[in-house]
Each structure stands twice: as structure tokens, then as C-alpha cells.
Design an enzyme around this catalytic site. Structure first.
Site, mmCIF file in Angstrom:
data_model
loop_
_atom_site.group_PDB
_atom_site.id
_atom_site.type_symbol
_atom_site.label_atom_id
_atom_site.label_comp_id
_atom_site.label_asym_id
_atom_site.label_seq_id
_atom_site.Cartn_x
_atom_site.Cartn_y
_atom_site.Cartn_z
ATOM 1 N N LYS A 111 43.638 36.995 45.915
ATOM 2 C CA LYS A 111 42.726 37.456 46.541
ATOM 3 C C LYS A 111 42.872 38.468 47.794
ATOM 4 O O LYS A 111 42.321 39.526 48.025
ATOM 5 C CB LYS A 111 41.539 36.322 47.206
ATOM 6 C CG LYS A 111 40.974 35.396 46.140
ATOM 7 C CD LYS A 111 39.944 36.049 45.360
ATOM 8 C CE LYS A 111 39.213 34.678 44.260
ATOM 9 N NZ LYS A 111 40.095 33.818 43.568
HETATM 10 C C1 LIG Z 1 39.738 33.627 42.307
HETATM 11 C C2 LIG Z 1 40.728 32.961 41.672
HETATM 12 C C3 LIG Z 1 40.989 32.916 40.375
HETATM 13 C C4 LIG Z 1 40.054 33.463 39.458
HETATM 14 O O1 LIG Z 1 39.976 35.042 39.486
HETATM 15 P P1 LIG Z 1 38.623 35.598 39.116
HETATM 16 O O2 LIG Z 1 38.933 37.125 39.582
HETATM 17 O O3 LIG Z 1 37.503 35.047 39.824
HETATM 18 O O4 LIG Z 1 38.529 35.725 37.568
HETATM 19 C C5 LIG Z 1 42.104 32.272 39.914
HETATM 20 N N1 LIG Z 1 43.275 31.734 40.568
HETATM 21 C C6 LIG Z 1 42.968 31.894 41.748
HETATM 22 C C7 LIG Z 1 44.080 31.167 42.588
HETATM 23 C C8 LIG Z 1 41.903 32.441 42.581
HETATM 24 O O5 LIG Z 1 41.687 32.307 43.826
#
Ligand SMILES: *Cc1c(COP(=O)(O)O)cnc(C)c1O
Length: 496
Positions: A111
Site C-alpha cells: 500500500k
Molecule cells: C491490501 C492488501 C492486499 C490486497 O490488495 P487489493 O488491492 O485490496 O486487492 C494483499 N496483500 C496485502 C499485504 C495487502 O495489504
């Protein structure tokens, strides 16, 4: 470039700075380009470009209302010393698959790639639109978005962040990270419910006209840091292009060869960015959608029916504990050839009845591009162990979902296309599960104490981001009922 809502008319448009500030369209839809752009690069450029150069290129393609200078400074601010790897996105090869490591930012999950950039875009958008209200970033999180947006927006003038997360639904390290962020403009509040409850309520608050008017009168305006915000999604396209370029550069593939990406998926933001990269001409064969036991998307890609009427599981890959994947709406919009009425109707069916089915034509398009499967909690642990035993490479539970599903897909399909597994978090962010997977023993501790245990087991240097977890004392947790979220916001902002 102009943007429109997935549920609105194409006459109703706004520019990128406005779309980024608004976050969500008022009709409940998501902003998408009015006309999807044509690539501003040639495939052979990619191996020569750094991560920052590719990021600037993609941002200027989608967000051409920002000046070159604005984009350049945004990219430099977003991708500098707060990353523990100068390349930003290192790529590892293990057991013949590639692992695209997206977790070298300050909060140890992918993120950060988007949430170090979004605040830069947001503050510049506010200047362009000459907005004098404070922007309130309202965010529902399954764990990682909360921390990453607090970290990205900390002490940014003219912004405040309010994060809602499910009580007991985030990992101990995620909780500690959220409750110990420093910044006078940050709040994190637990709700009695799961991520979907938080996200649904946030969407509702966004679309509450009376509340919005009241906010505006008090000098505030909402925006969102969820992947529903187009300003968060677009920066994620870059790592697909960058990784492709690097594989060519290292002579792992030839220019023009196809690759597969396996993506651990929750809200469908990450994998949608991959789909957009493919639309820009990146030679992607399959996007492999990997889920945990909340396997709504596995069923959807395998039978064309989206059905959220099922048990919600709290799993060891909590950032993917989601039953309503918001960004799927943008994919459907594209596959339905931008028919916003059809999208509004499907989304309405999902809210009213809890399910919908796509047309035969759309289903066959989906099957061309996507493959999908899921991993159970035990399979996640077994996969961490399998990869560790192979050559001592350590992956986190979310990455393990992707890795497991990729491996299954390769064995079943006999597809020999090179596979990139999207590695979304540092193993130290989920130390309890990783410790148990590797040692076969229960981890005697949780949170930062478990990080120590895991580190004793693995040895080596801890990155700056991991060490930072030991620094700050967390605030006390505040827990409210979802029905009180709006009232809580009023009270934080002192609304009159
Ligand atoms: C948010 C997240 C995901 C999922 O990603 P999306 O864009 O919501 O599909 C997978 N792994 C981790 C560690 C995340 O923080």
C-alpha cells in the site's frame, strides 16, 4: 484527461485533480478515464527506465492536469529515503518464479507504493483547484491501508485522516502500527464489525448529502484513500511495467514475451492496476487472482456469479478478508464496454439481493484474461514452509496465497509462461503465522515480541521499517458501533 463515474453519464465529467479530491463519485460509482489513454511509451523503453521514471511517466499519462514539475517533485518525495531499497521494487527469483517485492516502504506493505504518492497528488490537486477547505481523508481498512495512509498524510497541511478498522480483524503488528502513528492530524478507530461493514458505512457517509453540506459549512470536505480513489490506483500500474522491463534487462525474458502475474487479492485494486497495464500494451498472458478462504472472487471468475451471501472468515492473510471487492466495478465497466446503466444495475443487485451474474459474453472475456483460485489457512502455512525449505526465502501469508495459487495454476494448466508473484507484505508484518509455518511450533508471543522471535529464528539484518516498530508506544484503542461512525466524525471535527 477527463474522468467520469462508472455509474454516471459520460457527459458528466471532471478533471483528475477534482476526481482525486472527491475520491468517490456521488452516485456511488468509481471514477474512470472518460477515454482510456494510449501508451506514452514503447515496450523497448521499459528496461532502461528507473522506477521513478516509470512512475512519473504513468502519472503524467493519466493525470495530465499536473505540470511536469509537480509530477517530478511528487515522485521524488514519494520514493526516497523512506524506502529501504533504492530500486523501490526489488525482484527476486525463487523456485523458477519471480517475486516482485512491493513491501520496502515505511509500513512494510505494498500500500505504501500508492499511499506515499497519493498525499503528494492530493496536496497538488488542492492547489490546482484552489480549495481552501481542509480535506478529510476517510478510510476503511482491513489493516494496511490505515497505517499506510496515516503515514503518508502525517502532518500534511490541510489534511486530516480518520481510519476505521474492524475490531479484532487486523494483525497485532498492524494494530500497533495504527495506534502508534505520530501526527496531529491522524485518528484510527475500531468498529464492532468486519471490513465490509466499515467500507459500506464509509460509502454511506460519503453519499449522505445532509452530512456533506454540514461538513462544507464547517470548512471541511471528504476524500478517500481507499483504492476506490483513482489517485491511489494509477501509481500501482507502474510496478507491472517496471518489473517487465527489469526481466528483459536481466535477460530472463525477451522483449515482447508474455508474462503472468499472480496477485493476492482483496479489494481488487492491485490486480486491476495489472489489468490497466495490460490495456496499455504490456504483454501479460494471465492475471491470476488469488484469494484466501473469503473466496468470492474465485467463484466469480470460475462461474460468472458474484455472490457475497456466505460466511465471512477471519484468516491469517487479514488484508484480504473482504467479500465486496470495490474495484471489480471498474473491471466490469470496461468489460461491459462502458455501459454505466448496466453497472449501476449489477451493483444495485449486489446491494439489494447480495448477488449478480454477468452476461455470457462478459464471462468469456473474463476467462480469457483471468485465472482464479484460493488458498486455505493451512495451505498458506504450507506454502511459506515450501518456499523457505527450497532456498531459505521467507514470504508473508498474503504473498503465500499468491505463491500457492500460482503453483497450483502452473501444475494444472501446464502454462509455461514466466510467472511473477506479487509480494505484498514483509514477513515481519505477520510474524506469528510465519514463525509457526517455518518452525512448526506455535509462536509464544504476538506483535513486536513475535518479530523478535522470528528474527531469532531467521537471523540477518532487520530493515529500518521493521526496527521502527519497536519505537513508539501505541495509544489506547477506541471501539465504536458502525452506526456511530458519522457521529464520531462530527465530534472529532467539532462540527456545528
Ligand atoms: C491490501 C492488501 C492486499 C490486497 O490488495 P487489493 O488491492 O485490496 O486487492 C494483499 N496483500 C496485502 C499485504 C495487502 O495489504
Amino acid at each position: 484527461m477527463k474522468y467520469r463515474s462508472t455509474r454516471g453519464s459520460k457527459e458528466n465529467t471532471l478533471n483528475a485533480p477534482a476526481a482525486i479530491i472527491q475520491g468517490l463519485a456521488q452516485d456511488g460509482g468509481l471514477y474512470v478515464p472518460l477515454a482510456f489513454p494510449k501508451a506514452n511509451f514503447k515496450l523497448e523503453d521499459l528496461p532502461k527506465l528507473s522506477y521513478k521514471q516509470i512512475s512519473a511517466m504513468i502519472i503524467s499519462l493519466f493525470f495530465d492536469d499536473f505540470s511536469k514539475e509537480q509530477i517530478k517533485s511528487a515522485v521524488i518525495n514519494a520514493y526516497s529515503e523512506q524506502w529501504d531499497d533504492r530500486s523501490i521494487v526489488p525482484i527476486e527469483k525463487h523456485d523458477d518464479n519471480f517475486y516482485m517485492e512491493l513491501f520496502h516502504g515505511p509500513t512494510l506493505a505494498f500500500k505504501d507504493i500508492a499511499l506515499q504518492m497519493l498525499p503528494q497528488l492530493m496536496t497538488r490537486a488542492v492547489q490546482i483547484k484552489k480549495i481552501d477547505r481542509d480535506i478529510i481523508i476517510l478510510t476503511a481498512t482491513s489493516g494496511d491501508t490505515g497505517t499506510a495512509s496515516m503515514r503518508g498524510f502525517a502532518n500534511q497541511n490541510g489534511t486530516q485522516v480518520i481510519v476505521f478498522y474492524p475490531e479484532g480483524g487486523v494483525s497485532p503488528v498492524q494494530l500497533k502500527q495504527m495506534l502508534s502513528q505520530r501526527g496531529n492530524n491522524l485518528r484510527a478507530i475500531a468498529i464492532k464489525g468486519n471490513f465490509d461493514d466499515a467500507q459500506t458505512e464509509v460509502k454511506k457517509i460519503f453519499n449522505d448529502k445532509t452530512f456533506r453540506t454540514k461538513l462544507n459549512q464547517n470548512g471541511f470536505q471528504f476524500s478517500s484513500a481507499n483504492s476506490m480513489n483513482i489517485g491511489r490506483l494509477v501509481p500501482q500500474i507502474s510496478y507491472y511495467l517496471y518489473t517487465y522491463g527489469q526481466l528483459v534487462r536481466r535477460q530472463e525474458i525477451k522483449l515482447g514475451d508474455k508474462v503472468n502475474f499472480a496477485v493476492p487479492t482483496g479489494n481488487f485494486g492491485d490486480i486491476l492496476a495489472g489489468y490497466y497495464a495490460k490495456k496499455l500494451g504490456l504483454p501479460i498472458n494471465k492475471l491470476v487472482c488469488a484469494s484466501n478462504e473469503n473466496n468470492v472472487l474465485t467463484d466469480f471468475f470460475n462461474n460468472g456469479v458474484y455472490d457475497k451471501r456466505r460466511k465471512f472468515h477471519l484468516t491469517n492473510a487479514p488484508a484480504m478478508d473482504i467479500l465486496v471487492s470495490s474495484n471489480l466495478e471498474r473491471l466490469l465497466f470496461d468489460l461491459y464496454q462502458e455501459d454505466s446503466q448496466e453497472i449501476a444495475s449489477l451493483m444495485n443487485q449486489l446491494t439489494q439481493r447480495g448477488h449478480y451474474q454477468v452476461s455470457g459474453e462478459v464471462f468469456s472475456k473474463m476467462q480469457d484474461i483471468f485465472a482464479a483460485a484460493f488458498a486455505s489457512e493451512d495451505e498458506v502455512k504450507a506454502e511459506i514452509k515450501r518456499i523457505y525449505d527450497y532456498d531459505r526465502y521467507v514470504i508473508d501469508p498474503h504473498t503465500a496465497v499468491g505463491s500457492y495459487v500460482a503453483h497450483q495454476y502452473q501444475q494444472k494448466s501446464k502454462d509455461k509462461t514466466p510467472m511473477v508473484i506479487v509480494s505484498t507484505a514483509s514477513p515481519y508484518k505477520f510474524p506469528e503465522t510465519v514463525y509457526t509455518a517455518i518452525t512448526g511450533r506455535e509462536c509464544p508471543q504476538t506483535g513486536v515480541a513475535a518479530i523478535k522471535k522470528l528474527h531469532d529464528e531467521l537471523g540477518g539484518q532487520l530493515s529500518i521499517g521493521v526496527r521502527a516498530l519497536f519505537d513508539h508506544e501505541p495509544h489506547k484503542e477506541m471501539i465504536i458501533d458502525p452506526s456511530n461512525m458519522e457521529a464520531e466524525i462530527s465530534s472529532i471535527l467539532n462540527l456545528k
